[in-house]
Enzyme design. Structure first.
Site, PDB file in Angstrom:
ATOM      1  CG  ASP A  19      -6.281   0.339   4.532  1.00 10.49           C
ATOM      2  OD1 ASP A  19      -6.896   1.129   4.804  1.00 10.49           O
ATOM      3  OD2 ASP A  19      -5.487  -0.402   4.148  1.00 10.49           O
TER       4      ASP A  19
ATOM      5  CD  GLU B 187      -2.120   4.323   3.242  1.00 11.71           C
ATOM      6  OE1 GLU B 187      -0.908   4.863   3.018  1.00 11.71           O
ATOM      7  OE2 GLU B 187      -2.091   3.439   4.403  1.00 11.71           O
TER       8      GLU B 187
END
Length: 420
Positions: free
Chosen positions: A131, A189
C-alpha cells in the site's frame, strides 16, 4: 520479470476478491521462469561477486518492473477493491518466480504470503507492504518516469523500490536456497497494520531473520531502532447552556479539554525521546453556547517500551477538573518501540560484514517513524530494517529512487538471504 515489468496491464490477472476464505492458495505454483540461477557456494566472496554481476545484468528489468508497479495505485485505508490491481501484479510476479502463493483476506485488503525453497528449516522472512499513502488517480496524474539515473513517481521510494529489490534478489538466487524463503506483502502498513499485525507476528516469530525492505536512512544506512507510536482520542463532556443568560448552568467541555491538554503536554520528555503532538482539536457549536463536547487526537512517540507505557498509564488516569465533567481517553492505533536489541545488533553486524563483500559501506541508525518491524523486535527476532534502495521524498511529490541503489540493494538482499 513477467509481463508486468513491461506493462501494468498484467494487473487484471490474479486472485479472487476479498470475500474469499481467510487463507487460500492464489493458484497452483507455476514452474520457475527460465533463468540462470546463481548457486550459493561455500565462498561468500565469490557469491557476492556473482550476485553483484547478476544484479547489474538485470538493471533494465528492475527499472521496468518498478515503473510497472508504480503505474498502479495502491491507496491505504481499508478499501480492498482499491488494492486489487496492485495485488494481482504481485501475485503474477510471485508465481513467475515459482512461489507458492497464499492469499489471506482481511478487511483492509489481502495479505500475500509466498514461499520458495525447501520446506524444512527456519525461514528467512522478507516483509514488505504494497500500500501507499497516495489516493486513487495519483499514478495517472503523476505518471512514474525514469530520468537522470532515478525512477520518479508515487510510491517508488515507499516502498515499491524495496519490493522490486526483494523480488529481484529471489530471482537472482533461483531455486537454490538452503533454507525456506517466505515473503509477506501487507496492504495496510501506512495506516497502522491493524489487519496485518497478527500475520506479521505469526510468520515473523519463527523466522531465522526478517528482512524489511522499507527505505533506508539517507545514504543507505539500516534502521536499527525506531520509536514506538500510539494515537489516542481524548474526549471531554460537559453541559451546554446559554453563554449570556445563564453561563453558570453550563460546564465547558472545551475548558476541560484545555486543562487536560496542559496535563498531556507535561507528559512529554524530549530529552528521553518522548514527544506528544496534538494533531486535531474539535468541539463546540456556536460562540454563544457553553460547549458540552470537545475532543483532541494525540500522536505519541517513544524510544522505549518503558516510556511508552508511562505515557499510556498517565493518559488512562486523566480525570476531570470540573464537577460534572468527564474525560475519556481511547487508544486507537499504535506500534511498540523497536529498540536495538542484541538480536538486531548482531544481525546488523553480520549485514555490514556481508555488504563489504559487495563494496558497500552499510551504516545504521535510529529513526522516529515506525514500520511493521516494530511488531517483531520486542519478540527477540533478528530484524534488518531499511533494506530498500536509497532515494528521497517519502510521502512527498518528489518521491524517487536511485537506480544504482536499486541494483545494489538487489544484490545485497540476495546475499543476506543466502548467507544469514
Amino acid at each position: 520479470m513477467t509481463a508486468a515489468a513491461a506493462s501494468a496491464g498484467s494487473a487484471s490477472a490474479g486472485p479472487t476478491g476479498a470475500g474469499s476464505a481467510p487463507a487460500e492458495p492464489a493458484t497452483e505454483s507455476a514452474p520457475a521462469a527460465s533463468t540462470s540461477p546463481i548457486v550459493a557456494g561455500p565462498d561468500a566472496a565469490v557469491l557476492a561477486h556473482e550476485l553483484r554481476a547478476g544484479a547489474a545484468a538485470v538493471r533494465d528489468e528492475l527499472v521496468a518492473l518498478l515503473l510497472a508497479l508504480a503505474r498502479v495505485d495502491a491507496p491505504s485505508g481499508g478499501e480492498p477493491d482499491a488494492l486489487r490491481h496492485a495485488e494481482a501484479q504481485l501475485v503474477a510476479e510471485l508465481l513467475d518466480l515459482g512461489a507458492e502463493v497464499t492469499r489471506h483476506a482481511t478487511g483492509a485488503g489481502a495479505v500475500l504470503e509466498a514461499t520458495l525453497g525447501p520446506a524444512a528449516g527456519e525461514p528467512v522472512l522478507v516483509l514488505c507492504h504494497y500500500d501507499t499513502v497516495w489516493p486513487a488517480g495519483t499514478a495517472a496524474a503523476r505518471p512514474p518516469r525514469e530520468r537522470d539515473g532515478r525512477v520518479h513517481g508515487p510510491g517508488t521510494y515507499d516502498m515499491r523500490g524495496g519490493i522490486v529489490a526483494a523480488l529481484g534478489a529471489a530471482r537472482l538466487l533461483g531455486p537454490q536456497l538452503r533454507r525456506p524463503l517466505r515473503f509477506l506483502f501487507t496492504p495496510d502498513e501506512e495506516t497502522g497494520s491493524a489487519a496485518s499485525r497478527e500475520l506479521i507476528v505469526r510468520f515473523g516469530s519463527d523466522a531465522a531473520a526478517v528482512l524489511v525492505t522499507e527505505p533506508p536512512l539517507p545514504g543507505g544506512a539500516l534502521k536499527t531502532a525506531r520509536k514506538g507510536w500510539a494515537t489516542y482520542r481524548l474526549e471531554t463532556a460537559g453541559r451546554s447552556a446559554h453563554a449570556g443568560i445563564e453561563p453558570e448552568r453550563g460546564i465547558s467541555a472545551i475548558e476541560e479539554l484545555v486543562d487536560a491538554l496542559v496535563a498531556v503536554r507535561a507528559l512529554a520528555d524530549p530529552a528521553a525521546g518522548t514527544t506528544i503532538n496534538v494533531g486535531v482539536i474539535e468541539g463546540g457549536c456556536l460562540p454563544n453556547v457553553v460547549p458540552d463536547h470537545a475532543a483532541a487526537t494525540l500522536d505519541v512517540r517513544a524510544r522505549t517500551a518503558a516510556e511508552q507505557e508511562r505515557v499510556n498509564r498517565a493518559l488512562a488516569a486523566l480525570a476531570p477538573v470540573r464537577a460534572g465533567a468527564s474525560v475519556t481517553v481511547t487508544h486507537q492505533h499504535g506500534r511498540p518501540p523497536m529498540e536495538r536489541t542484541p538480536q538486531i545488533a548482531a544481525a546488523a553486524t553480520r549485514a555490514r560484514e556481508l555488504a563489504v563483500l559487495l563494496d558497500v559501506s552499510l551504516g545504521e541508525g535510529p529513526v522516529g517513524g515506525t514500520s511493521d518491524a516494530n511488531f517483531l523486535a520486542p519478540l527477540g527476532v533478528p530484524v534488518l530494517d531499511g533494506l530498500g534502495p536509497d532515494g528521497q521524498g517519502a510521502h512527498a511529490e518528489d518521491e524517487q529512487v536511485s537506480i544504482d541503489s536499486l541494483v545494489e540493494r538487489t544484490a545485497l538482499i540476495a546475499l543476506l538471504i543466502a548467507a544469514l
